[in-house]
Scaffold this motif. Structure first.
Motif, PDB file in Angstrom:
ATOM      1  N   GLU A 168       7.803  -5.505   1.702  1.00 37.58           N
ATOM      2  CA  GLU A 168       9.063  -6.204   1.491  1.00 37.58           C
ATOM      3  C   GLU A 168       9.010  -7.615   2.063  1.00 37.58           C
ATOM      4  N   VAL A 169       8.510  -7.725   3.277  1.00 36.55           N
ATOM      5  CA  VAL A 169       8.449  -9.045   3.909  1.00 36.55           C
ATOM      6  C   VAL A 169       7.539  -9.954   3.092  1.00 36.55           C
ATOM      7  N   ALA A 170       6.401  -9.405   2.629  1.00 37.15           N
ATOM      8  CA  ALA A 170       5.463 -10.210   1.848  1.00 37.15           C
ATOM      9  C   ALA A 170       6.119 -10.697   0.573  1.00 37.15           C
ATOM     10  N   LEU A 171       6.822  -9.807  -0.093  1.00 35.90           N
ATOM     11  CA  LEU A 171       7.478 -10.168  -1.350  1.00 35.90           C
ATOM     12  C   LEU A 171       8.563 -11.207  -1.110  1.00 35.90           C
ATOM     13  N   SER A 172       9.343 -10.970  -0.074  1.00 31.71           N
ATOM     14  CA  SER A 172      10.398 -11.912   0.262  1.00 31.71           C
ATOM     15  C   SER A 172       9.796 -13.281   0.559  1.00 31.71           C
ATOM     16  N   PHE A 173       8.660 -13.287   1.242  1.00 25.68           N
ATOM     17  CA  PHE A 173       7.978 -14.541   1.535  1.00 25.68           C
ATOM     18  C   PHE A 173       7.649 -15.267   0.238  1.00 25.68           C
ATOM     19  N   ALA A 174       7.053 -14.536  -0.697  1.00 26.13           N
ATOM     20  CA  ALA A 174       6.656 -15.167  -1.962  1.00 26.13           C
ATOM     21  C   ALA A 174       7.865 -15.726  -2.704  1.00 26.13           C
ATOM     22  N   VAL A 215       6.629  -7.333  10.739  1.00 27.95           N
ATOM     23  CA  VAL A 215       7.095  -8.563  10.101  1.00 27.95           C
ATOM     24  C   VAL A 215       5.945  -9.563  10.001  1.00 27.95           C
ATOM     25  N   PHE A 216       5.201  -9.694  11.093  1.00 26.82           N
ATOM     26  CA  PHE A 216       4.108 -10.661  11.113  1.00 26.82           C
ATOM     27  C   PHE A 216       3.062 -10.311  10.061  1.00 26.82           C
ATOM     28  N   LEU A 217       2.723  -9.025  10.004  1.00 28.60           N
ATOM     29  CA  LEU A 217       1.749  -8.580   9.001  1.00 28.60           C
ATOM     30  C   LEU A 217       2.246  -8.911   7.601  1.00 28.60           C
ATOM     31  N   GLY A 218       3.539  -8.703   7.367  1.00 32.13           N
ATOM     32  CA  GLY A 218       4.138  -8.996   6.063  1.00 32.13           C
ATOM     33  C   GLY A 218       4.020 -10.467   5.726  1.00 32.13           C
ATOM     34  N   ILE A 219       4.242 -11.327   6.716  1.00 30.94           N
ATOM     35  CA  ILE A 219       4.158 -12.764   6.471  1.00 30.94           C
ATOM     36  C   ILE A 219       2.722 -13.152   6.102  1.00 30.94           C
ATOM     37  N   VAL A 220       1.764 -12.561   6.796  1.00 29.69           N
ATOM     38  CA  VAL A 220       0.364 -12.873   6.492  1.00 29.69           C
ATOM     39  C   VAL A 220       0.038 -12.462   5.048  1.00 29.69           C
ATOM     40  N   VAL A 221       0.452 -11.254   4.682  1.00 31.32           N
ATOM     41  CA  VAL A 221       0.192 -10.790   3.311  1.00 31.32           C
ATOM     42  C   VAL A 221       0.887 -11.693   2.305  1.00 31.32           C
ATOM     43  N   GLY A 222       2.149 -12.054   2.604  1.00 34.87           N
ATOM     44  CA  GLY A 222       2.923 -12.900   1.704  1.00 34.87           C
ATOM     45  C   GLY A 222       2.295 -14.265   1.540  1.00 34.87           C
ATOM     46  N   LEU A 223       1.801 -14.817   2.643  1.00 36.32           N
ATOM     47  CA  LEU A 223       1.165 -16.134   2.596  1.00 36.32           C
ATOM     48  C   LEU A 223      -0.074 -16.085   1.704  1.00 36.32           C
ATOM     49  N   GLY A 225      16.734 -11.037  -2.132  1.00 34.82           N
ATOM     50  CA  GLY A 225      15.560 -10.416  -1.533  1.00 34.82           C
ATOM     51  C   GLY A 225      15.591 -10.532  -0.020  1.00 34.82           C
ATOM     52  N   PHE A 226      16.005 -11.678   0.442  1.00 35.25           N
ATOM     53  CA  PHE A 226      16.033 -11.954   1.871  1.00 35.25           C
ATOM     54  C   PHE A 226      17.030 -11.037   2.584  1.00 35.25           C
ATOM     55  N   VAL A 227      18.224 -10.913   1.989  1.00 28.37           N
ATOM     56  CA  VAL A 227      19.235 -10.020   2.577  1.00 28.37           C
ATOM     57  C   VAL A 227      18.697  -8.589   2.626  1.00 28.37           C
ATOM     58  N   LEU A 228      18.091  -8.163   1.518  1.00 31.63           N
ATOM     59  CA  LEU A 228      17.581  -6.798   1.452  1.00 31.63           C
ATOM     60  C   LEU A 228      16.498  -6.569   2.504  1.00 31.63           C
ATOM     61  N   VAL A 229      15.626  -7.553   2.656  1.00 26.15           N
ATOM     62  CA  VAL A 229      14.546  -7.401   3.624  1.00 26.15           C
ATOM     63  C   VAL A 229      15.099  -7.364   5.036  1.00 26.15           C
TER      64      VAL A 229
END
Lengths: 889, 113
Positions: A505-511, A822-830, A774-778
């Motif tokens: 979710e975090v990765a998707l929201s990042f994208a 969250v951090f892992l999600g950001i890395v994947v999203g990036l 997406g952001f609210v959902l995440v």
């Protein structure tokens, strides 16, 4: 015994509604019996008490009798279902936060994905109501040496006829061309957008007329009585939907034409107000003082012919034609076919699919959140279910109760989703920029999509809601009962699943946020473009002159000279100028010749006509020489002004002033310019002349008085708000010539905004809505998972704190639990955003798809949100008294 | 919702229904009256268990053989009066006929030496 069965059913149904009454009746009946019996016993000589007890003894178990009767009378399963329902409501009400979150999440997911998909579907995927629209193809002669979007899609009559004769892949070919149509209403002249249609056009699109008839073959014959067909929107807007206008005659462009048909609302080919029959001819001679029409060609592929096959066939034809009309074809070209749908979707196909994927993913996020919530809750309720199971509740009973709970969530969420989808669609529709979507488009809620997303959203809670019941049935009952510690080791498989979902979710929201951020930055960059001219405080209007009275340069001049003088004398007007086009576009293109220069490669330049005030109205910088004098314009002297690009590309280091340029295309104008050599008297700075996105091309300005051909308009620089002068402008135009209509009238800023900014703004707003939802959902997702995890560990934290751990260390424990994910999600999203940057790059302007500022900003935003989502449960957990925590259930 | 087998005490299975229907031929009557009538008209041989009587009455009502109405008893109490329906009368005739044949058959078997 059919009637017996029915009777039975009705009686039961009656008691279902009159539940209380049945109970009372049973009670009364038994009481009556007991009383009668007691009376009889008394009559036989027993004492009061004795008589009463004896009656009871004889009767036996009163409750059992009542139970058996009641069971007979009622629908047992319905009754328990109702009990399950009220029980579920009570359980949900006990944790209103959980229920609200789940319902809101489902509603947002269903609502936003349905609304956005509906817009995409209606605007981009299925904008046309015409049967077989995907096999209707436009023909483009593409010049690969120029931009991706550069190509010719319009053909003179002779080429149109050649393509019809020589191609072997189309079974039907039609074309349309635009024409200004002036309609004298008596109290002013209205300008209509006229569309010339070739024979078979209306049959081609397969739409019958709403009223009257479509064009017939005989209407196209020479000498046929002139007729026309009216578009629906114009019928409503100009004639109030009055059916009596049918078969009436109207004077259009000085010709009396009979209105034979009115088209249905969704027919909008060529976005025409009125449709005329026209038969393309091979003649290149101007018709009635106007340029010969340029035909926009559409062919329908024969059955079984693929697009590459058709392109190959048409390439052969185009190569033959290139030898016949060498001027119309670039040296190297490719032939491209594009379907009606592609015409709208165009280059944004990749982005479109990305958006579609994002819509789907949004719904998935919502479902994953709900699944997560339910799983977390399930784990917390393991003991409850083990206990109930141990007390004898059947597996089916437990499953049924959970199903009811999930169903309540699903139905509420689904209902909210439908409401949000309807509301969201309404606001999106109001955002859609005018004239950027096909006029056939009708935006409405897409029922299949709504059903699918409702289905998914309703199945999710049902599916995941069942987990605890299945587990309770499968597991050995004692284990969860003993496992009262709610230890950290419990259900680690579940925890891992939840964490994975959150990372995704975090990765998707990042994208999504990166995409929205990039589009926003690109939009801002677009707003800051230096046009090379000033667009503020300029009032513009296009003035289609009646072609029957304005054919020659002298006639056109006789209109503009007094008009410009009148306009300049208006209070609030700084300056006014004639212009053959509205910036940032130029009118004509030609191959220039410069005297004394021989060049092997092909030269092209844009050129346009203007009056002496043009450069001061637009604040275009004069670099060398001077601009036109009033005398030069009035006398139609062959003088010219060029821009810096022209000098740099074609004049080199020589002094540009005094050089002579020949623009041969002027000889082909309906009002021919003899000996089209022009002396350069000035050089101005580059101003955009191909729209906002394309670099400035070489351009030449000539006095507007050299020819009577071409479109005309005026630009007025005002001291105050240009819109305030709109009415004065209209009055001055009509005072000069009553039969000249004003079209595209407004401030130049608005004009540029709707032409160039509305599309990008829409894209950016759509993506922002996405990203926001997406952001609210995440945020909800992260919060619920961390809060749940923290709650599970309340006891552990209590022990730690009882043993002397500080409050800070407890907060850190919870924070680290959530922030890791969250951090892992950001890395994947990036990583994903960088990998997918190519897709969005085509929509960006002057912003890299890997823009580090956007990436960093989004990463910070998500980190901050994640921290906040973790902070609340962290402080709550660590703030608990150790003794309370230890007892925490 | 299968009907359970009623424990009809000393009565043969199915017999209770027949007796109830028979008791109501003379006119509407409440549950207590039905029990008393069976008791008396069998010369105090047959005792109807109340625990079986009421479920049987309700079952017959649900099957549409009886109808019911609340009324006031002789001693001014609220009582539920049961009456035979047309279907009930038909059922009574069939059951009576069946019973006669069965009891006759049983008697004949018992009489044979």
């Amino acid at each position: 015994m059919g009637s017996g069965w029915l009777n039975n059913f009705l009686l039961r149904l009656k008691t279902l509604v009159q539940r209380k009454r049945l109970d009372r009746d049973l009670e009364d009946e038994v009481a009556f019996h007991l009383a009668m019996r007691a009376e009889k016993n008394r009559a036989a000589g027993a004492a009061d008490d004795e008589a009463h007890y004896a009656a009871h003894r004889q009767f036996g178990n009163v409750t059992s009798v009542r139970e058996r009767s009641r069971e007979m009378w009622t629908f047992v399963s319905l009754e328990t279902l109702w009990r399950d329902f009220t029980y579920a409501l009570r359980t949900l009400a006990k944790r209103p936060g959980f229920a609200a979150t789940a319902i809101l999440t489902l509603g947002l997911g269903i609502g936003s994905s349905t609304a956005i998909f509906s817009v995409i579907e209606n605007v981009l995927i299925q904008p046309f109501p015409y049967p077989g629209a995907d096999r209707m193809m436009g023909l483009e002669i593409h010049d690969p040496s120029r931009g991706e979007s550069e190509g010719r899609v319009e053909y003179p009559g002779s080429e149109f006829l050649d393509y019809i004769e020589k191609n072997q892949v189309f079974d039907r070919v039609i074309a349309n061309a635009s024409q200004d149509v002036l309609y004298d209403m008596g109290d002013g002249t209205e300008r209509f957008h006229g569309v010339l249609t070739t024979p078979g056009t209306f049959e081609f699109f397969g739409m019958p007329a709403l009223l009257g008839r479509i064009m017939e073959a005989s209407d196209y014959e020479p000498g046929a009585p002139p007729v026309f067909v009216l578009g629906y929107k114009t019928w409503i807007a100009n004639f109030g939907g009055d059916p009596d206008v049918l078969n009436k005659a109207f004077v259009l462009n000085g010709v009396q034409r009979t209105l034979v048909g009115i088209m249905p609302p969704r027919f909008g080919w060529g976005a025409g107000d009125v449709y005329f029959p026209a038969k393309p001819t091979r003649s290149t001679a101007p018709v009635g003082g106007e340029f010969p029409p340029a035909w926009y060609l559409i062919g329908h592929l024969k059955p079984g012919v693929t697009v590459p096959e058709a392109e190959a066939d048409l390439t052969v034809v185009a190569n033959q034609l290139a030898r016949v009309y060498p001027k119309s074809y670039p040296e190297h070209f490719t032939v491209k076919l594009f379907s009606l749908t592609e015409m709208v979707v165009g280059r944004f196909r990749a982005t479109l699919y990305l958006t579609l994927a994002a819509v789907g993913l949004l719904l998935l996020i919502a479902c994953a959140n709900v699944a997560n919530l339910l799983l977390a809750r399930a784990t917390a309720r393991e003991r409850e279910f083990a206990l109930r199971s141990a007390l004898g509740a059947s597996r089916w009973r437990l499953i049924r109760q959970l199903l009811v709970e999930s169903l309540i969530l699903s139905v509420c969420g689904g209902a909210l989703g439908v409401v949000l989808a309807t509301m969201g669609l309404q606001s999106l529709v109001s955002l859609v920029p005018p004239r950027t979507i096909a006029s056939e488009t009708v935006i409405r809620l897409n029922a299949p999509v709504l059903l699918v997303s409702l289905g998914i959203a309703i199945l999710t809670p049902l599916l995941f809601g069942l987990v605890p019941a299945l587990r309770a049935a499968r597991k050995d009952l004692e284990q969860p009962l003993r496992d009262s510690s709610k230890g950290t080791t419990g259900a680690s498989g579940n925890a891992r699943f939840r964490d994975t979902v959150i990372v995704g979710e975090v990765a998707l929201s990042f994208a999504l946020l990166v995409a929205a951020g990039l589009l926003m930055r690109s939009f801002m960059a677009l707003r800051q473009i230096d046009f090379g001219f000033r667009s503020d405080h300029v009032l513009v209007t296009r003035l289609p002159l009646p072609p029957d009275r304005y054919k020659t340069a002298a006639q056109v001049t006789s209109f503009f000279r007094p008009l410009l003088a009148r306009l300049k004398s208006l209070p609030g007007v700084v300056d006014a100028a004639e212009s053959s086009t509205l910036p940032p576009y130029a009118s004509f293109a030609s191959e220039p010749e410069v005297s004394g220069k021989i060049h092997p490669e092909k030269w092209t330049t844009l050129f346009q006509l203007c009056s002496e005030g043009y450069f001061s109205v637009l604040h275009i910088q004069l670099l060398e020489g001077r601009t036109f004098s009033e005398a030069e314009v009035n006398d139609a002297r062959h003088r010219s002004i060029v821009n810096r690009s022209f000098v740099r590309r074609y004049l080199g280091r020589d002094n540009p002033i005094g050089q002579r340029i020949r623009l041969s295309d002027l000889e082909n104008f309906p009002d021919k310019v003899q000996d089209p050599w022009f002396e350069v008297i000035g050089v101005v700075g580059d101003a955009l002349n191909q729209g906002l996105h394309e670099p400035t091309q070489p351009e030449v300005w000539l006095p507007y008085t050299v020819t009577g051909s071409g479109q005309r308009g005026v630009l007025v620089r005002t001291a105050g708000d240009p819109m305030m002068l709109m009415n004065s402008l209209r009055l001055e135009v009509w005072a000069t010539d009553h039969s000249v209509p004003l079209t595209y009238t407004g401030s130049m800023d608005d004009f540029i905004s709707s032409q160039s900014f509305a599309g990008p703004r829409f894209g950016f707003v759509m993506m922002t809505i996405f990203a926001a939802v997406g952001f609210v959902l995440v945020s909800i997702g992260v919060y619920s998972v961390v809060a749940y995890g923290a709650a599970r560990r309340t006891q552990e934290i209590g022990i730690r704190m009882a043993l002397g751990a500080s409050r800070g260390s407890a907060i850190r424990l919870v924070l680290s639990m959530g922030m890791r994910v969250v951090f892992l999600g950001i890395v994947v999203g990036l990583t994903a955003s960088l990998a997918l940057s190519r897709i969005i790059a085509g929509q960006l302007w002057q912003v890299s798809a890997r823009d580090p500022i956007t990436m960093a900003g989004v990463a910070l935003l998500l980190l901050a949100t994640g921290a906040l989502a973790c902070w609340v449960p962290a402080t709550r957990t660590s703030g608990v008294e150790p003794m309370v925590a230890l007892r925490y259930e | 919702m299968a009907e359970r087998n009623e424990q009809s005490g000393e009565l043969l299975q199915g017999t209770l229904d027949l007796l109830i229907l028979k008791a109501l031929v003379r006119g509407p009557m409440h549950g207590y009256g039905v029990a008393e009538w069976i008791h008396e008209s069998s010369h105090e041989v047959l005792r109807v268990e109340e625990g079986a009587l009421y479920p049987a009455l309700h079952r017959l009502e649900l099957r549409g053989l009886l109808s019911s109405e609340w009324g006031t008893s002789d001693n001014n109490r609220r009582a539920k009066y049961y009456a035979l329906t047309t279907a009930g009368k038909k059922q009574l005739m069939e059951e009576t006929e069946y019973w006669r044949r069965m009891s006759g058959a049983v008697a004949r078997v018992l009489q044979t030496a």
